[in-house]
Design a protein around this motif. Structure first.
Motif, PDB file in Angstrom:
ATOM      1  N   TYR A  98      19.004 -23.697  97.458  1.00  0.00           N
ATOM      2  CA  TYR A  98      18.335 -22.510  98.002  1.00  0.00           C
ATOM      3  C   TYR A  98      19.167 -21.249  97.717  1.00  0.00           C
TER       4      TYR A  98
ATOM      5  N   GLY B   3      17.544 -34.920  92.752  1.00  0.00           N
ATOM      6  CA  GLY B   3      17.720 -33.484  92.987  1.00  0.00           C
ATOM      7  C   GLY B   3      18.997 -32.968  92.348  1.00  0.00           C
TER       8      GLY B   3
ATOM      9  N   VAL C 198      15.102 -28.151  94.547  1.00  0.00           N
ATOM     10  CA  VAL C 198      14.730 -27.832  95.932  1.00  0.00           C
ATOM     11  C   VAL C 198      13.596 -28.725  96.406  1.00  0.00           C
ATOM     12  N   GLU C 199      12.581 -28.874  95.562  1.00  0.00           N
ATOM     13  CA  GLU C 199      11.431 -29.717  95.921  1.00  0.00           C
ATOM     14  C   GLU C 199      11.858 -31.156  96.200  1.00  0.00           C
ATOM     15  N   THR C 200      12.768 -31.670  95.380  1.00  0.00           N
ATOM     16  CA  THR C 200      13.207 -33.068  95.531  1.00  0.00           C
ATOM     17  C   THR C 200      14.092 -33.231  96.761  1.00  0.00           C
TER      18      THR C 200
ATOM     19  N   ASP D 152      12.713 -34.774 104.329  1.00  0.00           N
ATOM     20  CA  ASP D 152      11.527 -35.159 105.109  1.00  0.00           C
ATOM     21  C   ASP D 152      11.546 -36.616 105.534  1.00  0.00           C
TER      22      ASP D 152
ATOM     23  N   LYS E 222      13.869 -31.472  99.432  1.00  0.00           N
ATOM     24  CA  LYS E 222      12.966 -31.397 100.593  1.00  0.00           C
ATOM     25  C   LYS E 222      12.327 -32.750 100.870  1.00  0.00           C
ATOM     26  N   LYS E 223      11.941 -33.460  99.795  1.00  0.00           N
ATOM     27  CA  LYS E 223      11.362 -34.800  99.984  1.00  0.00           C
ATOM     28  C   LYS E 223      12.365 -35.728 100.657  1.00  0.00           C
TER      29      LYS E 223
ATOM     30  N   GLN F 278      18.591 -19.967  94.449  1.00  0.00           N
ATOM     31  CA  GLN F 278      17.289 -19.291  94.372  1.00  0.00           C
ATOM     32  C   GLN F 278      17.322 -17.904  95.018  1.00  0.00           C
TER      33      GLN F 278
ATOM     34  N   ASP G 154      14.126 -25.078  90.956  1.00  0.00           N
ATOM     35  CA  ASP G 154      12.890 -25.248  91.742  1.00  0.00           C
ATOM     36  C   ASP G 154      12.593 -26.724  91.989  1.00  0.00           C
ATOM     37  N   LEU G 155      12.731 -27.548  90.932  1.00  0.00           N
ATOM     38  CA  LEU G 155      12.503 -28.986  91.100  1.00  0.00           C
ATOM     39  C   LEU G 155      13.581 -29.610  91.975  1.00  0.00           C
TER      40      LEU G 155
ATOM     41  N   TYR H  13      18.384 -32.428  88.646  1.00  0.00           N
ATOM     42  CA  TYR H  13      17.665 -31.183  88.362  1.00  0.00           C
ATOM     43  C   TYR H  13      18.571 -29.973  88.544  1.00  0.00           C
TER      44      TYR H  13
END
Length: 344
Positions: A311, A274, A287-289, A295, A291-292, A314, A284-285, A277
């Motif tokens: 975030y 993350g 944030v996605e990473t 989780d 989040k993983k 963004q 965007d990538l 990126y």
């Protein structure tokens, strides 16, 4: 009368034959057991298991064969099978306390902390002078979240055997998590002096050098591990992080990606990916990473602070503040600073 005499003679011969067979079976079992021990000492664990199975086939009550089979299976990372085999050894011979000790270690691998405690309590008197016993007890307390109580147990393990590198590394890891880096470094250095290529100790020394921003020293530690094992996922990821910090983002990303191929659910590697990126402008990538990584519900330094900042980039202030507030609960310093500055 002659018929009766003949019957008695035949019966006696049958009994003698059974006794002879039993004696031969036990001798064969002992021979297979010794072959298994030789394979175990040579770290040929699958071969050891095969010989122990032969020994058990010849003598179903051979508790020592079950014990050593359990040890071999644990070395092969087959903890579930090892647990069952060790339980059988204890059923056959409840006085075989070594089986309790190995089963406690096996239960630790399986996360069955209650069973670990039960086995340790059952053999406490017999193992009051055992470095292995105190190592496992320290590991149990650490797994239960009682790190402060684990340290005295590791102390005892080291006092009983100064070359117990596992106790040194595990105690050092607790000191590291407590930010007592001086004590952690001493333990890791002591472990390396005993086992110069011990990856856990070298990795942890590299992490301390990273904390100190001594990038060349950190890389030297990680490279020592990778020279011995180019696929070590922890050193790949840790070296990748250092490369991100020293302007070599693409090389860093390559190593982090290789680490994730080996350990896809490594929260630190996901955080570092993350970061890559985010550094290269793909928010965007990033944030996605992040989040993983979140989780996975693992404690990962700086994760919430970095995720919140992504975030924020963004223009999603509400989500940024939500993440930072979660980070505050986890004592994430970046989250504390960002939330104080940007969130009401």
């Amino acid at each position: 009368m002659s018929i009766r005499l003949e019957l008695i003679v035949i019966l006696i011969l049958l009994v003698l034959n059974i006794l002879s067979c039993t004696s031969q079976s036990k001798k064969d079992a002992a021979d297979f057991f010794l072959k298994g021990n030789q394979a175990l000492n040579q770290k040929n664990y699958a071969e050891a298991v095969r010989f122990y199975n032969e020994a058990i086939a010849k003598n179903a009550d051979f508790s020592d064969a079950y014990l050593n089979k359990g040890i071999s299976l644990l070395k092969m990372n087959k903890a579930e099978e090892a647990f069952d085999v060790l339980s059988e050894a204890i059923r056959i011979d409840p006085t075989l306390v070594q089986a309790n000790l190995v089963r406690a270690e096996t239960s630790l691998h399986l996360g069955r902390l209650r069973e670990v405690r039960q086995d340790l309590q059952a053999i406490e008197k017999q193992y009051r002078d055992s470095t292995r016993y105190y190592l496992i007890k320290g590991d149990l307390l650490s797994a239960e979240g009682n790190s402060a109580l684990a340290i005295p147990e590791y102390d005892k393990a080291v006092q009983l055997k100064s070359s117990n590198v596992e106790a040194l590394v595990n105690r050092g890891a607790i000191y590291y998590n407590m930010h007592a880096y001086k004590q952690a470094k001493a333990d890791f250095n002591a472990a390396v002096s005993i086992s110069p290529l011990l990856p856990q100790a070298l990795n942890n020394l590299g992490l301390i050098a990273t904390k100190e921003k001594n990038w060349p020293l950190a890389l030297a530690y990680f490279d020592k591990v990778l020279d011995a094992d180019p696929s070590d996922p922890y050193s790949l990821n840790n070296k990748g992080y250092v490369l991100l910090q020293t302007g070599q983002a693409e090389k860093g990303k390559e190593l982090i990606s290789r680490s994730l191929e080996k350990l896809p659910e490594n929260g630190y590697a996901l955080r570092n990916l993350g970061m890559y990126y985010q550094l290269t402008g793909n928010i965007d990538l990033a944030v996605e990473t992040y989040k993983k990584a979140i989780d996975l519900s693992e404690p990962v330094d700086m994760l919430y602070g970095l995720a919140g900042s992504a975030y924020w980039q963004q223009k999603n202030a509400s989500e940024a503040c939500r993440i930072w507030k979660q980070g505050i609960i986890l004592k994430d310093s970046a989250s504390i600073a960002e939330a104080a500055k940007n969130c009401k």
